[in-house]
Design an enzyme around this catalytic site. Sequence first.
Site, short mmCIF file in Angstrom:
data_model
loop_
_atom_site.label_atom_id
_atom_site.label_comp_id
_atom_site.label_asym_id
_atom_site.label_seq_id
_atom_site.Cartn_x
_atom_site.Cartn_y
_atom_site.Cartn_z
N CYS A 91 1.07 -0.83 -0.32
CA CYS A 91 0.10 -0.20 -0.25
C CYS A 91 1.04 1.20 0.05
O CYS A 91 0.80 2.26 -0.29
CB CYS A 91 -0.82 0.42 1.35
N HIS A 343 -8.52 3.18 -3.28
CA HIS A 343 -7.43 2.80 -2.86
C HIS A 343 -6.69 2.28 -4.04
O HIS A 343 -5.76 0.87 -3.67
CB HIS A 343 -7.34 2.55 -1.27
N CYS A 373 -0.79 3.02 6.20
CA CYS A 373 -0.63 1.43 6.65
C CYS A 373 -0.56 0.79 6.10
O CYS A 373 -0.86 1.01 5.04
CB CYS A 373 -1.39 0.94 7.37
#
EC number: 2.3.1.16
Length: 387
Positions: A91, A343, A373
């Site tokens: 991520c 995302h 995160c």
Amino acid sequence: MENVVIIDAVRTPMGRSKGGAFRHVRAEDLSAHLMRAVISRNPGLNAAEIDDIYWGCVQQTLEQGFNIARNASLLAEIPHSVPAVTVNRLCGSSMQALHDGARAIMVGDAKISLIGGVEHMGHVPMNHGVDFHPGMGRTVAKAAGMMGLTAEMLAKIHNISRQSQDEFAFRSHQRAYAATQAGHFAKEIVATNGHDAEGVLKRFDFDEVIRPETNLSGLAALRPAFDPVNGTVTAGTSSALSDGASAMLIMSESRAKSLGLTPRARIRSMAVVGCDPSIMGYGPVPASQLALKRAGLELADIGLFELNEAFAAQSLACLKGLGLLESMDDKVNLNGGAIALGHPLGCSGARISTTLLNLMERRDVQFGLATMCIGLGQGIATVFERL
């Protein structure tokens, strides 16, 4: 050590992964489109002088495989002498790309870096081809590889109620829609070709993922998505699956001055940490603390925060851990976050940094912090100082 400054920061609109605007557009094209845009927006820049391109992408296979950074740069007709590398910290990939490009400048190995990232989660699903080692279960809980269950764990540990998660998700959509209506995303979005519901070619300059019709009663009616018996995390309180790309032009302060380019901000500090994979979503807390320490700043010095917002439970746990719950509505994700915008994994780090920079300028804030995160237990953070 050289100061690293941000000259430009842009992104594509965020498209829905399921039958969305970019269903007929490849990840390389989204990337190349932004690379070209950054170069054309900065006429003082000679593309041949870019020292390296760092491009985040998580699922590096199919159209995103074989070094998509280089593939996209070739499509963008950037001179062949400019190298390019694809970066993967899940991520946090495009924020890691920012860190890598900045670090090269800091130590004198480069003067100019083009950084960014992309993820087409519609064409290359996040679990495509993933095959975890069966022995991992000896050292890490199996559920640690399931992001939704790590969010459930944080909800339990930090007593994050279902209602508070629903309210947070509602806030994200409300704020993102309000920002869109007010034109607050206009400075960062580069209009991008896609296709409407009928398949007609169209120029998109807005985020398709936001659901302005979202309401609390609708969110409350959703079933738990990951733990059907005792869970509180739903599809509505999870970040949306989306497609998109983001990009930033960074360089040494001295090179910006020599080129006559106006810096928007400087990178004050960077940090990356590890944490327990079972609570991977808590990574922004220690990452932010370390970034603040390296910047010589306190939490109170930061005027605005951007958190990647993978899940409402994860976001609320981090805000609680950082002591930001009370000031959330004044300082955190003021234009909404990934629950509303989506995302796209490799895109998100540079995307939230881009949104943060625009908010810092609009609100006349000196310091901002972007943090994320990272699956399997990591966190990454960057402190920016507006110039």
